[in-house]
Design an enzyme around this catalytic site. Structure first.
Site, mmCIF file in Angstrom:
data_model
loop_
_atom_site.group_PDB
_atom_site.id
_atom_site.type_symbol
_atom_site.label_atom_id
_atom_site.label_comp_id
_atom_site.label_asym_id
_atom_site.label_seq_id
_atom_site.Cartn_x
_atom_site.Cartn_y
_atom_site.Cartn_z
ATOM 1 N N SER A 1 0.846 -1.189 0.000
ATOM 2 C CA SER A 1 0.000 0.000 0.000
ATOM 3 C C SER A 1 0.887 1.245 0.000
ATOM 4 O O SER A 1 2.061 1.157 -0.386
ATOM 5 C CB SER A 1 -0.945 -0.016 1.204
ATOM 6 O OG SER A 1 -1.924 0.992 1.066
ATOM 7 N N ASN A 2 0.373 2.373 0.404
ATOM 8 C CA ASN A 2 1.168 3.607 0.440
ATOM 9 C C ASN A 2 0.668 4.493 1.576
ATOM 10 O O ASN A 2 -0.247 4.128 2.300
ATOM 11 C CB ASN A 2 1.095 4.325 -0.918
ATOM 12 C CG ASN A 2 -0.339 4.640 -1.285
ATOM 13 O OD1 ASN A 2 -0.991 5.451 -0.655
ATOM 14 N ND2 ASN A 2 -0.854 3.959 -2.312
ATOM 15 N N HIS A 3 1.291 5.666 1.704
ATOM 16 C CA HIS A 3 1.026 6.508 2.879
ATOM 17 C C HIS A 3 -0.206 7.396 2.759
ATOM 18 O O HIS A 3 -0.450 8.219 3.643
ATOM 19 C CB HIS A 3 2.228 7.419 3.149
ATOM 20 C CG HIS A 3 3.449 6.675 3.569
ATOM 21 N ND1 HIS A 3 3.490 5.875 4.677
ATOM 22 C CD2 HIS A 3 4.683 6.596 3.011
ATOM 23 C CE1 HIS A 3 4.682 5.349 4.807
ATOM 24 N NE2 HIS A 3 5.426 5.763 3.796
ATOM 25 N N SER A 4 -0.969 7.281 1.681
ATOM 26 C CA SER A 4 -2.112 8.189 1.525
ATOM 27 C C SER A 4 -3.121 7.996 2.666
ATOM 28 O O SER A 4 -3.463 6.865 3.019
ATOM 29 C CB SER A 4 -2.802 7.928 0.183
ATOM 30 O OG SER A 4 -4.013 8.640 0.139
ATOM 31 N N ALA A 59 -4.544 7.393 -4.252
ATOM 32 C CA ALA A 59 -3.178 6.922 -4.484
ATOM 33 C C ALA A 59 -3.301 5.438 -4.841
ATOM 34 O O ALA A 59 -3.418 4.585 -3.960
ATOM 35 C CB ALA A 59 -2.348 7.124 -3.235
#
Ligand code: C5P
Length: 396
Positions: free
Chosen positions: A208-211, A275
């Site tokens: 995943s990502n930091h959004s 994101a």
């Protein structure tokens, strides 16, 4: 129209302050959330306990609490408010507003609030008719403050004439009408993608990502407040669904693609703020992957670019995309605008302090086919308003 609206009620030291209690109650009954800021003199006319009880929020009077130093942020109050209603507004407060004097919390809040300010003057007829007061009112009107007409009638002094505060029922109606007039996107259906997608590796791990979804959620809220029908296609986030927004939860980029394609059919505009993972595991292990060797490789395949796919079929519909860049910001964003067939791209750079994941501020640049507009560092709520302004312009 008042359902869920944030009304900041400013009360000043006029005898009509007793009517602020009824006004506060009527606003709450109409569904608004109310916070109250009072001038020190207003406390002589109506007690903070009455206003706190009716508004269901503590009252703000001083800049800070002398007992514990707790600071009342006029900026936070101004940002919270959808409308700053000063009722009753005395000749003294109106004069100070006209001249930018900021010697109490109610006035500093006026100077920093970006929302619509509405005043309901309340004073004796001679004070009301005095040239000075009329000039001050004209000055405020010119600057966009809405002045609620004082009706003629009997005044507390016993005199007859203009200067009475408009009755609370009529004030509520006037505020309701103001919000109605601001429904600039009514009849438009807008989909917003927000948050991070999740690409499963096995039943335990994911990519995943930091959004956090904050920007997309703020946009959904701003558009809904302007009367658009908003469908929020949301990846992973801890945020609450904004008032009046229909939320569709998705997990992977593939899920988001399917939901977005289905929703775009009925939409007039898409705001692609999510994101989305660019790559996803080729295979998802049905069982937890055990650790064995020192290294481990995971084969990934490209996901579908949702904005690009929608751009291919958009026709008359509008698409706003985002570009979060770390280098070559401008040229990368311009390339995305063209490649994805977007009407507008909102560029933010991770190199800018206060921009990017998790924070409540953002520094963005709008880029379309012919213009580039750099905004200062603003709260995400304010950036969302500016994006909503841009979307309005795309339509009208
Ligand atoms: O190409 P890049 O990922 O930087 O483009 C960002 C823009 O494209 C954003 O508006 C994002 O929401 C959208 N996007 C998308 N689907 C993807 C990747 C990005 O809609 N798979």
């Amino acid at each position: 129209m008042l359902q869920g609206k944030h009304i900041l009620l400013g009360v000043t030291g006029s005898i009509a302050a007793y009517k602020a209690a009824m006004l506060c109650r009527l606003l709450r009954v109409a569904g608004a959330e109310v916070k109250v800021v009072m001038t020190p003199t207003a406390k002589e006319f109506i007690t903070p306990v009455t206003m706190a009880t009716l508004s269901k929020n503590p009252i703000a009077v001083e800049f800070y609490n002398p007992e514990n130093g707790d600071w009342h942020s006029h900026i936070a109050m101004g940002e919270w408010a959808d409308c700053y209603l000063i009722a009753p507004a005395t000749a003294n407060t109106l004069a100070k507003m006209a001249y930018g004097i900021a010697d109490n919390l109610l006035l500093t809040t006026y100077l920093s609030a970006r929302c619509q300010t509405v005043v309901a003057p309340a004073m004796d007829c001679d004070m009301f008719c005095h040239e000075a007061t009329q000039e001050n009112l004209a000055k405020l009107r010119e600057r966009g403050v809405v002045i609620l007409e004082s009706p003629e009638g009997e005044l507390a002094s016993g005199l007859m004439g203009k200067g009475r505060m408009m009755e609370p029922e009529q004030i509520v109606e006037a505020i309701d009408n103001l919000f109605k007039a601001k429904q600039t996107l009514s009849g438009k259906r807008v989909m917003v993608t927000a948050g991070a997608t999740i690409e499963a590796i096995d039943p335990v791990r994911y990519i995943s990502n930091h959004s956090t979804g904050k920007m997309g959620y703020a946009i959904a809220e701003a558009l809904a407040k302007r009367g658009a029908e908003v469908v929020l296609i949301s990846g992973k986030t801890a945020l609450q669904t904004p008032q009046g927004v229909h939320r569709v939860d998705v997990c992977s980029a593939e899920n988001m693609y399917e939901a977005a394609v289905a929703e775009f059919e009925q939409s007039d505009c898409a705001v692609m703020c999510a994101a989305v993972a660019d790559y996803t595991p080729v295979e998802v292990s049905a069982t937890k992957i055990k650790k064995n060797d020192n290294s481990f490789s995971l084969e990934l395949r490209k996901t579908k670019d949702i904005a690009f796919e929608l751009g291919k079929v958009k026709g008359d519909r509008k698409i706003v995309g985002f570009a979060l860049e770390t280098d070559n910001e401008q040229s990368n964003a311009e390339e995305k605008l063209r490649k994805k067939n977007l009407d507008l791209i909102v560029l933010n750079s991770l190199r800018d302090e206060g921009a990017g994941f998790g924070c409540d501020t953002n520094k963005v640049t709008f880029i379309d086919a012919s213009h580039r507009e750099e905004l200062p560092l603003l709260s995400k709520a304010e950036v969302a308003e500016r994006i909503a302004d841009k979307i309005e312009k795309l339509f009208f």
